[in-house]
Design a protein around this motif. Structure first.
Motif, PDB file in Angstrom:
ATOM      1  N   CYS A   1       0.829  -1.215   0.000  1.00 39.16           N
ATOM      2  CA  CYS A   1       0.000   0.000   0.000  1.00 39.16           C
ATOM      3  C   CYS A   1       0.859   1.259   0.000  1.00 39.16           C
ATOM      4  N   ILE A   2       1.894   1.275   0.828  1.00 36.91           N
ATOM      5  CA  ILE A   2       2.780   2.441   0.882  1.00 36.91           C
ATOM      6  C   ILE A   2       3.534   2.593  -0.430  1.00 36.91           C
ATOM      7  N   LEU A   3       3.976   1.484  -1.002  1.00 39.67           N
ATOM      8  CA  LEU A   3       4.684   1.532  -2.277  1.00 39.67           C
ATOM      9  C   LEU A   3       3.795   2.095  -3.380  1.00 39.67           C
ATOM     10  N   ILE A   4       2.551   1.653  -3.435  1.00 37.20           N
ATOM     11  CA  ILE A   4       1.611   2.173  -4.435  1.00 37.20           C
ATOM     12  C   ILE A   4       1.353   3.657  -4.213  1.00 37.20           C
ATOM     13  N   PHE A   5       1.169   4.054  -2.953  1.00 35.04           N
ATOM     14  CA  PHE A   5       0.934   5.464  -2.651  1.00 35.04           C
ATOM     15  C   PHE A   5       2.133   6.321  -3.073  1.00 35.04           C
ATOM     16  N   LEU A   6       3.340   5.876  -2.731  1.00 36.16           N
ATOM     17  CA  LEU A   6       4.534   6.643  -3.089  1.00 36.16           C
ATOM     18  C   LEU A   6       4.725   6.718  -4.595  1.00 36.16           C
ATOM     19  N   TYR A   7       4.391   5.649  -5.305  1.00 38.20           N
ATOM     20  CA  TYR A   7       4.500   5.673  -6.764  1.00 38.20           C
ATOM     21  C   TYR A   7       3.487   6.633  -7.378  1.00 38.20           C
ATOM     22  N   LEU A   8       2.244   6.567  -6.920  1.00 40.72           N
ATOM     23  CA  LEU A   8       1.196   7.416  -7.495  1.00 40.72           C
ATOM     24  C   LEU A   8       1.413   8.892  -7.199  1.00 40.72           C
ATOM     25  N   THR A   9       2.009   9.205  -6.053  1.00 44.80           N
ATOM     26  CA  THR A   9       2.263  10.610  -5.731  1.00 44.80           C
ATOM     27  C   THR A   9       3.584  11.102  -6.309  1.00 44.80           C
ATOM     28  N   GLY A  10       4.384  10.201  -6.860  1.00 49.47           N
ATOM     29  CA  GLY A  10       5.648  10.592  -7.475  1.00 49.47           C
ATOM     30  C   GLY A  10       6.785  10.789  -6.499  1.00 49.47           C
ATOM     31  N   LYS A  11       6.601  10.420  -5.254  1.00 47.41           N
ATOM     32  CA  LYS A  11       7.636  10.627  -4.239  1.00 47.41           C
ATOM     33  C   LYS A  11       8.666   9.504  -4.217  1.00 47.41           C
ATOM     34  N   LEU A  12       8.394   8.421  -4.908  1.00 54.41           N
ATOM     35  CA  LEU A  12       9.300   7.284  -4.919  1.00 54.41           C
ATOM     36  C   LEU A  12      10.480   7.532  -5.854  1.00 54.41           C
ATOM     37  N   GLY A  13      10.246   8.230  -6.943  1.00 56.82           N
ATOM     38  CA  GLY A  13      11.312   8.567  -7.869  1.00 56.82           C
ATOM     39  C   GLY A  13      11.717   7.417  -8.783  1.00 56.82           C
ATOM     40  N   LEU A  14      10.865   6.422  -8.937  1.00 51.81           N
ATOM     41  CA  LEU A  14      11.129   5.296  -9.825  1.00 51.81           C
ATOM     42  C   LEU A  14      10.032   5.217 -10.875  1.00 51.81           C
ATOM     43  N   ASN A  15      10.404   4.647 -12.040  1.00 50.87           N
ATOM     44  CA  ASN A  15       9.373   4.413 -13.043  1.00 50.87           C
ATOM     45  C   ASN A  15       8.609   3.146 -12.675  1.00 50.87           C
ATOM     46  N   LEU A  16       7.688   2.732 -13.523  1.00 49.99           N
ATOM     47  CA  LEU A  16       6.841   1.580 -13.214  1.00 49.99           C
ATOM     48  C   LEU A  16       7.666   0.308 -13.038  1.00 49.99           C
ATOM     49  N   TRP A  17       8.618   0.064 -13.942  1.00 47.33           N
ATOM     50  CA  TRP A  17       9.436  -1.148 -13.841  1.00 47.33           C
ATOM     51  C   TRP A  17      10.302  -1.142 -12.586  1.00 47.33           C
ATOM     52  N   GLY A  18      10.861  -0.002 -12.261  1.00 48.17           N
ATOM     53  CA  GLY A  18      11.664   0.097 -11.048  1.00 48.17           C
ATOM     54  C   GLY A  18      10.833  -0.152  -9.802  1.00 48.17           C
ATOM     55  N   THR A  19       9.624   0.361  -9.811  1.00 49.95           N
ATOM     56  CA  THR A  19       8.719   0.147  -8.681  1.00 49.95           C
ATOM     57  C   THR A  19       8.336  -1.327  -8.557  1.00 49.95           C
ATOM     58  N   LEU A  20       8.056  -1.959  -9.672  1.00 47.79           N
ATOM     59  CA  LEU A  20       7.707  -3.385  -9.641  1.00 47.79           C
ATOM     60  C   LEU A  20       8.878  -4.239  -9.161  1.00 47.79           C
ATOM     61  N   ILE A  21      10.071  -3.929  -9.618  1.00 40.67           N
ATOM     62  CA  ILE A  21      11.257  -4.683  -9.181  1.00 40.67           C
ATOM     63  C   ILE A  21      11.512  -4.447  -7.696  1.00 40.67           C
ATOM     64  N   PHE A  22      11.464  -3.189  -7.267  1.00 35.14           N
ATOM     65  CA  PHE A  22      11.664  -2.858  -5.855  1.00 35.14           C
ATOM     66  C   PHE A  22      10.613  -3.538  -4.986  1.00 35.14           C
ATOM     67  N   GLY A  23       9.365  -3.516  -5.422  1.00 32.38           N
ATOM     68  CA  GLY A  23       8.288  -4.154  -4.669  1.00 32.38           C
ATOM     69  C   GLY A  23       8.442  -5.660  -4.609  1.00 32.38           C
TER      70      GLY A  23
END
Length: 78
Positions: free
Chosen positions: A34-56
């Motif tokens: 949930c936090i990962l999705i929130f950070l991705y959607l708000t742009g605070k994570l600083g990763l693209n979709l693939w980076g977010t999926l790999i990190f998750g």
């Protein structure tokens, strides 16, 4: 500071996984996703979709490995 947060996260995951209820071990991974999705959607994570999926995926693998270890430790105690 991030290392301390990760250590605390794994400690909570291990503690919840060692309880008699196996579903309590799912709390931390659900919060993580949930936090990962929130950070991705708000742009605070600083990763693209693939980076977010790999990190998750890597994060979930570590959390599930911790859950598995705690379940095996609990089983050995019995």
């Amino acid at each position: 500071m991030p290392a301390l947060i990760y250590a605390l996260l794994f400690a909570v995951q291990y503690f919840l996984s060692r309880t008699g209820n196996k579903l309590l071990g799912a709390i931390v991974p659900i919060i993580f996703v949930c936090i990962l999705i929130f950070l991705y959607l708000t742009g605070k994570l600083g990763l693209n979709l693939w980076g977010t999926l790999i990190f998750g995926s890597i994060g979930l693998l570590f959390l599930l490995a911790e859950w598995d270890k705690a379940q095996k430790d609990k089983q050995e105690q019995r």
